[in-house]
Design a protein around this motif. Structure first.
Motif, PDB file in Angstrom:
ATOM      1  N   GLU A  38      84.934  29.387   4.381  1.00  0.00           N
ATOM      2  CA  GLU A  38      85.468  30.676   3.438  1.00  0.00           C
ATOM      3  C   GLU A  38      85.451  30.062   2.022  1.00  0.00           C
ATOM      4  O   GLU A  38      84.887  30.925   1.149  1.00  0.00           O
ATOM      5  N   SER A  39      86.047  29.101   1.638  1.00  0.00           N
ATOM      6  CA  SER A  39      86.126  28.686   0.318  1.00  0.00           C
ATOM      7  C   SER A  39      84.830  28.484  -0.268  1.00  0.00           C
ATOM      8  O   SER A  39      84.264  28.989  -1.524  1.00  0.00           O
ATOM      9  N   VAL A  70      76.536  27.895   0.698  1.00  0.00           N
ATOM     10  CA  VAL A  70      76.575  28.018   2.189  1.00  0.00           C
ATOM     11  C   VAL A  70      74.878  28.655   2.752  1.00  0.00           C
ATOM     12  O   VAL A  70      74.489  29.593   2.320  1.00  0.00           O
ATOM     13  N   PHE A  71      74.581  27.881   3.480  1.00  0.00           N
ATOM     14  CA  PHE A  71      73.199  28.336   4.102  1.00  0.00           C
ATOM     15  C   PHE A  71      73.064  29.769   4.304  1.00  0.00           C
ATOM     16  O   PHE A  71      72.140  30.336   4.028  1.00  0.00           O
ATOM     17  N   ARG A 108      77.410  15.781  11.708  1.00  0.00           N
ATOM     18  CA  ARG A 108      77.435  17.288  11.321  1.00  0.00           C
ATOM     19  C   ARG A 108      76.847  17.566  10.208  1.00  0.00           C
ATOM     20  O   ARG A 108      76.903  17.066   9.326  1.00  0.00           O
ATOM     21  N   VAL A 109      76.093  18.839  10.208  1.00  0.00           N
ATOM     22  CA  VAL A 109      75.528  19.254   9.236  1.00  0.00           C
ATOM     23  C   VAL A 109      76.297  20.104   8.484  1.00  0.00           C
ATOM     24  O   VAL A 109      76.870  20.885   8.959  1.00  0.00           O
ATOM     25  N   TYR A 110      76.530  19.866   7.110  1.00  0.00           N
ATOM     26  CA  TYR A 110      77.608  20.557   6.588  1.00  0.00           C
ATOM     27  C   TYR A 110      77.160  22.168   6.340  1.00  0.00           C
ATOM     28  O   TYR A 110      76.000  22.299   6.248  1.00  0.00           O
ATOM     29  N   PRO A 111      77.957  22.843   6.079  1.00  0.00           N
ATOM     30  CA  PRO A 111      77.549  24.404   6.181  1.00  0.00           C
ATOM     31  C   PRO A 111      76.961  24.756   4.745  1.00  0.00           C
ATOM     32  O   PRO A 111      76.349  25.751   4.640  1.00  0.00           O
ATOM     33  N   ASN A 112      76.965  23.926   3.642  1.00  0.00           N
ATOM     34  CA  ASN A 112      76.191  24.313   2.423  1.00  0.00           C
ATOM     35  C   ASN A 112      75.395  23.227   2.083  1.00  0.00           C
ATOM     36  O   ASN A 112      75.388  22.013   2.411  1.00  0.00           O
ATOM     37  N   GLY A 113      74.389  23.582   1.416  1.00  0.00           N
ATOM     38  CA  GLY A 113      73.210  22.701   1.081  1.00  0.00           C
ATOM     39  C   GLY A 113      72.508  23.195  -0.533  1.00  0.00           C
ATOM     40  O   GLY A 113      73.016  24.220  -0.830  1.00  0.00           O
TER      41      GLY A 113
END
Ligand code: SF4
Ligand code: SF4
Lengths: 238, 243
Positions: free
Chosen positions: A12-13, A131-132, B227-232
């Protein structure tokens, strides 16, 4: 150089956190000269980014880094950390190299920036961190698809050496680790005692990130959330 | 090396507050632990109220601490940035990481813990045994024998392996490439060596985009403990020349 990777936080952040970077490959003469002088193209990149409400925007010009960071005013300057206005960054002359960056909280702004960059075909390598799903959606709407992706597999090893999660969330917004955990703790403490606003505390942290990719809006939210949580747990006296 | 002029210091503690690796302690005056200090320059930039901090010009091997730790420093001898290559940021132009390949960035000491170079060598040796291709234009690569991953005196500064092992920096990024089939094996190697180091490291995996997702994502998804982080980071493919 992976300074926008490995940012920590809840989905969320992190959803309110994007960094757009322009760069050229130093060994590619073709990219340096693609469609006219590089300086003009970087200037245009900064104009486009500056027109969509960035939290931060940075130019390298005249031997220094011009740094606009939301909430940072000249009275808050210290040493080499000096604030620029948005207009100063966008209007700067003597641009050096192909590097520029901007930070956003809002996906719509990223969509608009990407759309313009695609239309204007500036020949700059553009990297978006975030975020992807958010970035993929922004790409789709801007008529783009990613070429290459850098995925974070997280941090391994002696995890007990890391600070608590909110401190990590704040500190990892500077990928070069210029923000000390002690300073982050101190800022939370001072906001908790009413000595500082969350926004001013966020700026003090952001100043240390010399690349200027720190997101002060997100940081102020993390600080507020942490102060509230610590007050609830009576870790800070009310 | 950064030091404090005791006669000037008023023990306000500001430098210690800003130092990212807690190398400064303050009693009657501030004291810099030279083993912990990575010469990142943050304390200097924080502005001591009485100008009691000094960072004279550094020479190798001490200079390397600064080159690896201070984002405002550059490797003048080599023109290689202390924080590694352009990684995937210009991959749309260089095509360094191709379809079917994996690009890796193992950043020792990150986030904010710092690393001894003995730990860097543990990881480079483990990776060398896997036959990875260490990337040129990376400052760690310049210090190692690419076949063994061990430090060598054949480096641009002519410093000895012993001197390199005595270094500490805020981070040191190991960059390399492998065929995509090696991804599970490299992850296993990194998991094993992560138990042997006295620090942390952050792992980035660079993949081309293929069939609507990162090509390597299905390979890592099923690995236990990963775990693949949600951001990249996403290279948008707008750089054009050479692509
Ligand atoms: S900031 Fe200056 S005066 Fe304050 S403790 Fe550090 S060296 Fe001493
Ligand atoms: S140079 Fe960096 S590591 Fe060394 S004392 Fe100053 S802030 Fe700490």
């Amino acid at each position: 150089m992976t300074h926008t990777n490995h940012r920590r936080g809840s989905r969320e952040s992190l959803t309110k956190d994007f960094v757009i970077l322009s760069m050229i490959e130093p060994t590619s003469e073709a990219q340096r000269t693609y469609r006219g002088p590089l300086e003009g193209r970087v200037k245009r990149f900064l104009e486009i980014c500056g027109g969509h409400g960035p939290v931060a925007i940075t130019a390298r010009a005249g031997g220094r880094r011009l740094r606009y960071l939301k909430g940072w005013t000249r009275e808050m300057d210290s040493g080499i950390h000096q604030a620029s206005t948005l207009e100063e960054v966008i209007g700067c002359e003597e641009i050096e190299g192909g590097v520029g960056h901007a930070v956003y909280t809002d996906r719509e702004a990223v969509v608009e920036v990407l759309r313009k960059l695609r239309e204007e075909d500036l020949g700059l390598s553009i990297v978006v961190s975030g975020v992807f799903e958010e970035v993929f959606e922004a790409c789709r709407r801007a008529g783009l698809k990613p070429h290459t992706v850098n995925m974070s597999l997280g941090t391994w090893g002696r995890m007990e050496l890391l600070p608590d999660e909110p401190i990590l969330e704040l500190c990892t917004m500077c990928g070069h680790a210029m923000i000390s955990r002690r300073l982050a703790e101190k800022m939370i403490e001072r906001v908790g005692s009413g000595a500082l606003t969350p926004e001013a505390a966020a700026v003090e942290l952001g100043k240390q990130c010399t690349c200027n990719i720190f997101n002060t809006v997100r940081a102020a939210e993390i600080i507020k959330r942490t102060v509230a949580e610590r007050k609830r747990l009576k870790m800070i006296n009310t | 090396m950064v030091y404090v002029v005791r006669e000037l210091c008023v023990a306000c503690g500001k430098c210690a507050l800003y130092c990212p690796v807690e190398a400064i302690t303050v009693g009657e005056y501030a004291f810099v632990d030279q083993e912990r200090c990575v010469e990142c320059g943050t304390c200097i930039r924080a502005e001591c109220p009485v100008d009691a901090l000094r960072q004279p010009d550094l020479k190798p091997p001490r200079l390397l601490r600064k080159l690896f730790s201070d984002p405002l420093a550059t490797f003048r001898e080599t023109e290689v940035p202390g924080r590694g290559t352009e990684e995937m940021k210009t991959n749309d132009v260089t095509n360094n990481v191709k379809v079917g390949e994996a690009g890796w960035g193992v950043e020792m000491g990150r986030p904010g813990v710092s690393t001894k170079f003995t730990d860097v060598e543990k990881v480079t040796m483990a990776l060398a045994r896997q036959g990875v291709e260490f990337l040129d234009l990376n400052p760690v690569t310049m210090l190692i024998d690419k076949k063994t991953g061990m430090f060598t005196e054949k480096n641009p500064w002519g410093i000895s392996p012993g001197e390199i092992r005595a270094l500490r920096s805020l981070s040191a990024i190991i960059e390399f490439k492998t065929p995509k089939e090696k991804v599970p094996e490299i992850i296993k190697t990194l998991m094993e060596v992560s138990k042997e180091v006295e620090t942390v490291f952050s792992v980035g995996l660079i993949s081309r985009w293929k069939d609507g997702e990162p090509e390597l994502l299905p390979l890592v998804r099923g690995i236990p403990g990963i775990r693949v982080y949600p951001n990249g980071k996403h290279n948008m493919g707008l750089g054009r020349p050479g692509s």
